[in-house]
Write a protein that holds these residues in place. Sequence first.
Motif, PDB file in Angstrom:
ATOM      1  N   ALA A  91       1.169  -0.878   0.387  1.00  0.00           N
ATOM      2  CA  ALA A  91      -0.414  -0.495   0.420  1.00  0.00           C
ATOM      3  C   ALA A  91       1.360   1.338  -0.455  1.00  0.00           C
ATOM      4  N   LEU A  92       0.819   2.168  -1.495  1.00  0.00           N
ATOM      5  CA  LEU A  92       1.288   3.458  -0.593  1.00  0.00           C
ATOM      6  C   LEU A  92      -0.006   4.665  -0.271  1.00  0.00           C
ATOM      7  N   ILE A  93       0.442   4.998   0.470  1.00  0.00           N
ATOM      8  CA  ILE A  93      -0.267   5.801   1.312  1.00  0.00           C
ATOM      9  C   ILE A  93       0.136   6.964   1.842  1.00  0.00           C
ATOM     10  N   ASP A  94      -0.275   8.574   1.668  1.00  0.00           N
ATOM     11  CA  ASP A  94      -0.729   9.629   1.388  1.00  0.00           C
ATOM     12  C   ASP A  94      -0.625  10.237   3.167  1.00  0.00           C
ATOM     13  N   ASP A  95       0.204  10.872   3.467  1.00  0.00           N
ATOM     14  CA  ASP A  95       0.531  11.341   4.524  1.00  0.00           C
ATOM     15  C   ASP A  95      -0.879  12.575   4.976  1.00  0.00           C
ATOM     16  N   GLU A  96      -1.591  12.553   3.562  1.00  0.00           N
ATOM     17  CA  GLU A  96      -2.492  14.224   4.389  1.00  0.00           C
ATOM     18  C   GLU A  96      -3.961  13.198   4.298  1.00  0.00           C
ATOM     19  N   PHE A  97      -3.649  11.224   4.368  1.00  0.00           N
ATOM     20  CA  PHE A  97      -4.640  11.637   5.140  1.00  0.00           C
ATOM     21  C   PHE A  97      -4.707  10.807   5.865  1.00  0.00           C
ATOM     22  N   LEU A  98      -3.645  11.340   6.455  1.00  0.00           N
ATOM     23  CA  LEU A  98      -3.474  10.677   8.052  1.00  0.00           C
ATOM     24  C   LEU A  98      -4.397  11.443   9.485  1.00  0.00           C
ATOM     25  N   PRO A  99      -4.500  11.084  10.784  1.00  0.00           N
ATOM     26  CA  PRO A  99      -4.616   9.477  11.197  1.00  0.00           C
ATOM     27  C   PRO A  99      -5.718   9.036  10.114  1.00  0.00           C
ATOM     28  N   LEU A 100      -5.228   7.786  10.008  1.00  0.00           N
ATOM     29  CA  LEU A 100      -6.306   6.425  10.265  1.00  0.00           C
ATOM     30  C   LEU A 100      -7.618   6.504  10.505  1.00  0.00           C
ATOM     31  N   THR A 101      -8.511   6.697  11.373  1.00  0.00           N
ATOM     32  CA  THR A 101      -8.753   6.866  12.530  1.00  0.00           C
ATOM     33  C   THR A 101      -9.850   6.151  12.679  1.00  0.00           C
ATOM     34  N   GLN A 102      -9.818   4.960  11.562  1.00  0.00           N
ATOM     35  CA  GLN A 102     -10.987   3.707  11.885  1.00  0.00           C
ATOM     36  C   GLN A 102     -10.168   2.830  11.986  1.00  0.00           C
ATOM     37  N   PRO A 103     -10.024   1.765  13.368  1.00  0.00           N
ATOM     38  CA  PRO A 103      -9.238   0.827  13.808  1.00  0.00           C
ATOM     39  C   PRO A 103      -9.217  -0.101  12.380  1.00  0.00           C
ATOM     40  N   ALA A 104      -9.759  -0.656  11.924  1.00  0.00           N
ATOM     41  CA  ALA A 104     -10.565  -1.016  11.318  1.00  0.00           C
ATOM     42  C   ALA A 104      -8.949  -1.522  10.146  1.00  0.00           C
ATOM     43  N   ARG A 105      -9.317   0.184   9.356  1.00  0.00           N
ATOM     44  CA  ARG A 105      -8.287   0.239   8.687  1.00  0.00           C
ATOM     45  C   ARG A 105      -6.793  -0.097   8.724  1.00  0.00           C
ATOM     46  N   ARG A 106      -7.039   0.623  10.255  1.00  0.00           N
ATOM     47  CA  ARG A 106      -5.484   0.428  10.839  1.00  0.00           C
ATOM     48  C   ARG A 106      -5.106  -0.692   9.936  1.00  0.00           C
ATOM     49  N   ALA A 107      -5.507  -1.656  11.105  1.00  0.00           N
ATOM     50  CA  ALA A 107      -5.554  -3.201  10.982  1.00  0.00           C
ATOM     51  C   ALA A 107      -5.687  -3.917   9.605  1.00  0.00           C
TER      52      ALA A 107
END
Length: 195
Positions: free
Chosen positions: A54-70
Amino acid sequence: MSRPSSFSLRGRKAIVAIKDERDATIVRRQFERLGVDSIAWEPTEAIDFAPDLALIDDEFLPLTQPARRAFLGRCPVIALLGTETPSRLKLVFELDPASFLVKPLRSAGIYAALVMAIERSERTNELKQQVVKLEQRLRSRRVVLAAVLQVMHSHALAEPAAFALIRKAAMEQRKTIEELSAEITAKGMLPRATG
């Protein structure tokens, strides 16, 4: 069974969450050259496949949903950094990135970031498996030690002789020392002292 080479990216699947269209275009073009299938992803969307990275732009952070982080914890993450502030870097660390790229993106460096992320992820997984094995061995050592102590006390033997007795009984019963030790400690079944 050998694992696929980290240097060959053809056929791998990636999710890409990039806000800037110019950066997204560069990534898509480079992925096409490398044979990586990419799917644009909004972090609020569900994903119905297991990506290889996965490539994740830091502008999308924080990923607030624990399911997304998991979900992202199951594949190597490449963080796209736009700023180097401590607060932004702290948010990036929550993703446990395997590699990173600095924005604005260029095609140079994307291949290296992908290979490094995949290789780091595979090495980390191997280390985790080794840790699990070592923890199992450590737990079994405790059981063996308890069995040796039990045999020492019940047969009035020194430690080397008690261990030799357990080893001999395990060979005769075609069990591992750990299996027999678990039986000794759980059931109190002791091998008979011979000779």
